[in-house]
Design a protein around this motif. Structure first.
Motif, PDB file in Angstrom:
ATOM      1  N   TYR A   1      71.122  31.804  61.538  1.00 24.06           N
ATOM      2  CA  TYR A   1      70.191  30.832  62.109  1.00 24.06           C
ATOM      3  C   TYR A   1      70.777  29.425  61.979  1.00 24.06           C
ATOM      4  N   THR A   2      70.541  28.597  62.963  1.00 22.82           N
ATOM      5  CA  THR A   2      70.894  27.192  62.822  1.00 22.82           C
ATOM      6  C   THR A   2      70.179  26.649  61.589  1.00 22.82           C
ATOM      7  N   THR A   3      70.948  25.967  60.745  1.00 18.95           N
ATOM      8  CA  THR A   3      70.427  25.518  59.458  1.00 18.95           C
ATOM      9  C   THR A   3      70.615  24.015  59.310  1.00 18.95           C
ATOM     10  N   ASN A   4      69.530  23.335  58.969  1.00 21.56           N
ATOM     11  CA  ASN A   4      69.539  21.884  58.783  1.00 21.56           C
ATOM     12  C   ASN A   4      69.440  21.555  57.297  1.00 21.56           C
ATOM     13  N   PHE A   5      70.108  20.483  56.913  1.00 18.81           N
ATOM     14  CA  PHE A   5      70.034  19.989  55.539  1.00 18.81           C
ATOM     15  C   PHE A   5      69.463  18.572  55.600  1.00 18.81           C
ATOM     16  N   PHE A   6      68.233  18.436  55.141  1.00 23.70           N
ATOM     17  CA  PHE A   6      67.473  17.190  55.267  1.00 23.70           C
ATOM     18  C   PHE A   6      67.583  16.404  53.967  1.00 23.70           C
ATOM     19  N   ILE A   7      68.340  15.299  53.991  1.00 22.35           N
ATOM     20  CA  ILE A   7      68.474  14.450  52.805  1.00 22.35           C
ATOM     21  C   ILE A   7      67.409  13.369  52.905  1.00 22.35           C
ATOM     22  N   SER A   8      66.377  13.543  52.129  1.00 20.30           N
ATOM     23  CA  SER A   8      65.161  12.732  52.222  1.00 20.30           C
ATOM     24  C   SER A   8      65.266  11.482  51.362  1.00 20.30           C
ATOM     25  N   ASN A   9      64.571  10.412  51.765  1.00 16.35           N
ATOM     26  CA  ASN A   9      64.646   9.156  51.017  1.00 16.35           C
ATOM     27  C   ASN A   9      63.289   8.560  50.639  1.00 16.35           C
ATOM     28  N   TYR A  10      62.203   9.316  50.850  1.00 15.60           N
ATOM     29  CA  TYR A  10      60.877   8.808  50.455  1.00 15.60           C
ATOM     30  C   TYR A  10      60.029   9.900  49.796  1.00 15.60           C
ATOM     31  N   GLU A  11      60.664  10.862  49.129  1.00 18.63           N
ATOM     32  CA  GLU A  11      59.903  11.965  48.546  1.00 18.63           C
ATOM     33  C   GLU A  11      59.014  11.508  47.406  1.00 18.63           C
ATOM     34  N   GLU A  12      59.510  10.597  46.571  1.00 15.20           N
ATOM     35  CA  GLU A  12      58.761  10.195  45.380  1.00 15.20           C
ATOM     36  C   GLU A  12      57.431   9.520  45.725  1.00 15.20           C
ATOM     37  N   VAL A  13      57.292   9.030  46.947  1.00 17.68           N
ATOM     38  CA  VAL A  13      56.032   8.411  47.364  1.00 17.68           C
ATOM     39  C   VAL A  13      55.309   9.254  48.418  1.00 17.68           C
ATOM     40  N   GLY A  14      55.761  10.505  48.611  1.00 16.00           N
ATOM     41  CA  GLY A  14      54.952  11.476  49.325  1.00 16.00           C
ATOM     42  C   GLY A  14      55.143  11.641  50.812  1.00 16.00           C
ATOM     43  N   HIS A  15      56.055  10.874  51.448  1.00 19.96           N
ATOM     44  CA  HIS A  15      56.186  11.017  52.897  1.00 19.96           C
ATOM     45  C   HIS A  15      57.631  11.209  53.350  1.00 19.96           C
ATOM     46  N   GLY A  16      58.457  11.766  52.468  1.00 24.01           N
ATOM     47  CA  GLY A  16      59.866  11.946  52.808  1.00 24.01           C
ATOM     48  C   GLY A  16      60.116  12.846  53.999  1.00 24.01           C
ATOM     49  N   ALA A  17      59.469  13.996  54.028  1.00 25.44           N
ATOM     50  CA  ALA A  17      59.727  14.988  55.073  1.00 25.44           C
ATOM     51  C   ALA A  17      58.560  15.110  56.043  1.00 25.44           C
ATOM     52  N   CYS A  18      57.954  13.988  56.396  1.00 31.15           N
ATOM     53  CA  CYS A  18      56.875  14.027  57.390  1.00 31.15           C
ATOM     54  C   CYS A  18      57.417  14.322  58.781  1.00 31.15           C
ATOM     55  N   TYR A  19      58.694  13.994  59.004  1.00 28.72           N
ATOM     56  CA  TYR A  19      59.370  14.412  60.237  1.00 28.72           C
ATOM     57  C   TYR A  19      60.496  15.356  59.852  1.00 28.72           C
TER      58      TYR A  19
END
Length: 345
Positions: free
Chosen positions: A211-229
């Motif tokens: 499967y096509t696999t994405n690696f999402f390096i998030s920068n706002y996880e500690e405040v709760g909205h890192g992976a909203c998109y």
């Protein structure tokens, strides 16, 4: 599988050396991009500054996304006191006593840096006695003592320090001969190093993914909205964060930890079964646990309305949100599970 432990440590040491309190992650994202360029990895940057790496697989319609976050705990200048010390406001959730006596760096909006120490307003028992011992460790009772000859608010303002400047905690990183890693911000820089190494391993070994696999390096996880998109074809989302060993917990610093439930509720049962079966089939040391005071980028993605199956895994990190510790066994077990998951049908 055999993994290059020195390369994993290289990534982790570099990532830990770059301060990145939530809201102040440009420098570390630049480092991540440099490493991805050297790997010839395809990536895009979101409008909020997250980095999404994509490795094409046989099935491009049913995609998997794995996330880890570079943003950490920290603080911000709340005000400048009349004595020349700095009032602070926390970034992320931590106990104030965990930063008492910690060295720190203040980074101004103009790019200047200053060092200091975080203390209570009554730091000496020789002066305040029991009042020093009994003082509540709250933001209002803490301050940054600058390593500058200042004694007034005006002295500090002349340096160029202002409200809103970021306060970065020293990590005190130690890699011991027995395999322990002691440092601040293993949450979640250990997992960022794990995903970076995973990308390197997949590309250099020309591994074809189902499967096509994405690696999402998030920068706002500690405040709760890192992976909203997240990438829109994502069907399975695995947050690679941390396990939390401690009193009455099942997690371990020597295993990959699989979360069944956290404060956002249970994670997807089918996906948890898959990760558990992969661990058993490949002799990966794992623990299943629940965490009462925990959320992840997977939680954020679900709250944002994405129709996805979610899971949470990661190395066991002792004393989370304080001066943390894990072991290379846990890091390697997590890499093993991540890679086996990526390659599985």
């Amino acid at each position: 599988m055999n993994y290059n432990e020195e390369k994993i440590k290289y990534y982790l040491k570099n990532i830990l050396s770059i301060s990145s309190p939530t809201g102040y992650t440009n420098k570390i994202m630049d480092y991540i991009k440099e490493e991805l360029h050297m790997l010839n990895a395809y990536y895009v940057t979101t409008n909020k500054g997250a980095v999404v790496v994509t490795i094409k697989g046989k099935n491009d319609n049913y995609q998997r996304t794995l996330s880890a976050h570079v943003d950490t705990l920290g603080a911000m200048v709340k005000g400048i006191n009349s004595t020349g010390t700095l009032a602070l406001t926390p970034l992320g959730g931590f106990m104030m006593n965990s930063i008492e006596g910690e060295n720190c760096t203040i980074e101004t909006i103009e790019g200047k840096t200053f060092t200091g120490t975080i203390q209570t307003q009554k730091p000496s028992v020789h002066i305040s006695g029991d009042d020093a011992r009994g003082l509540k460790r709250t933001p209002e009772n803490m301050e940054v003592v600058l390593d500058e000859k200042v004694s007034s608010k005006e002295d500090v303002e002349k340096l160029g320090i202002d409200v809103g400047d970021f306060i970065c905690f020293d990590t005190r990183t130690r890699f011991t001969e027995k395999g322990f890693i002691k440092t601040r911000h293993l949450d979640d820089k250990a997992s960022v190093a794990i995903l970076l190494y995973t990308i390197k391993y997949l590309i250099e070994n020309n591994i074809e993914l189902p499967y096509t696999t994405n690696f999402f390096i998030s920068n706002y996880e500690e405040v709760g909205h890192g992976a909203c998109y997240i990438p829109e074809r994502t069907k399975e989302f695995v947050s690679v964060d941390m396990g939390a060993p401690g009193l009455d917990q099942n997690s371990s610093e020597y295993s990959v930890c699989i979360c069944a439930k956290d404060s956002s509720g249970p994670y997807d049962l089918d996906l948890r079964k898959k990760l558990t079966h992969l661990s058993k089939e490949n002799n990966i040391d794992y623990k299943i646990d629940t965490y009462p005071h925990y959320g992840s980028d997977a939680s954020a993605a679900v709250r944002a309305g994405w129709d996805i199956k979610t899971a949470l895994i990661g190395p066991g990190v002792f004393a989370s949100h304080a001066y943390e510790r894990t072991h290379m066994d846990s890091v390697l077990a997590t890499i093993d599970l991540v890679l086996n998951y990526c390659k599985s049908e």
